[in-house]
Design a protein around this motif. Structure first.
Motif, short mmCIF file in Angstrom:
data_model
loop_
_atom_site.label_atom_id
_atom_site.label_comp_id
_atom_site.label_asym_id
_atom_site.label_seq_id
_atom_site.Cartn_x
_atom_site.Cartn_y
_atom_site.Cartn_z
N SER A 22 5.22 6.30 -1.88
CA SER A 22 4.86 5.17 -1.02
C SER A 22 4.22 5.61 0.29
CB SER A 22 6.10 4.32 -0.71
OG SER A 22 6.98 5.02 0.14
N ILE A 23 3.95 6.90 0.44
CA ILE A 23 3.33 7.41 1.67
C ILE A 23 1.88 6.96 1.74
CG2 ILE A 23 2.58 9.50 2.87
CD1 ILE A 23 5.10 10.87 1.74
N ARG A 24 1.50 6.44 2.90
CA ARG A 24 0.10 6.06 3.13
C ARG A 24 -0.63 7.35 3.48
NH1 ARG A 24 -1.77 1.06 6.74
NH2 ARG A 24 0.32 0.51 6.14
N PRO A 25 -1.59 7.77 2.67
CA PRO A 25 -2.22 9.07 2.89
C PRO A 25 -3.29 9.06 3.98
CG PRO A 25 -3.17 8.05 0.95
CD PRO A 25 -2.07 7.13 1.43
N CYS A 26 -3.41 10.17 4.66
CA CYS A 26 -4.54 10.42 5.54
C CYS A 26 -5.75 10.63 4.65
CB CYS A 26 -4.28 11.68 6.38
SG CYS A 26 -5.71 12.24 7.33
N ILE A 27 -6.88 9.99 4.99
CA ILE A 27 -8.07 10.12 4.15
C ILE A 27 -9.07 11.13 4.73
CG2 ILE A 27 -7.81 7.86 3.08
CD1 ILE A 27 -10.01 6.84 5.00
#
Length: 118
Positions: A22-27
């Motif tokens: 569920s981690i929002r990734p760095c793009i």
């Protein structure tokens, strides 16, 4: 880890509790770094709430929910739908592509393997 924490401040907690998916990734778009060098307020393309936490903590339920249509499943459309639903509105979401995410999907495909430094 700095950029990754801007994208998802709960990253350490999610890892500790086994919620890694569920981690929002760095793009790796470096918008955050660019703002710092221009002496501007911090922001994050992956997390629109970065730098606006106090403002967004005050989101309250609306008294009269409305039916609202959101067209487009890119990052902005997804965030708009999320905030509207959080405030209590009934959201109808429309996207012409079979997958959501817009151009963010392309950025996710180019992510570095786990453990590799950026």
């Amino acid at each position: 880890m700095g950029r990754k924490l801007l994208a998802d401040p709960e990253l350490p907690n999610k890892l500790a509790t086994g919620e890694g998916k569920s981690i929002r990734p760095c793009i790796y778009c470096y918008v955050c770094v660019g703002k710092i060098f221009l002496n501007q307020a911090v922001c994050c393309a992956a997390n629109p709430g970065t730098g606006r936490e106090a403002e967004l903590d005050n989101l309250t339920l609306v008294e009269k929910p409305r039916s609202i249509g959101v067209i487009g499943g890119g990052p902005a459309g997804l965030e708009a739908a999320r905030v509207l639903a959080t405030r209590g509105h009934r959201v109808t979401f429309c996207e012409r592509e079979k997958d959501l995410g817009g151009t963010a999907r392309i950025a996710l495909r180019t992510q570095r393997p786990a453990g590799q430094m950026a």
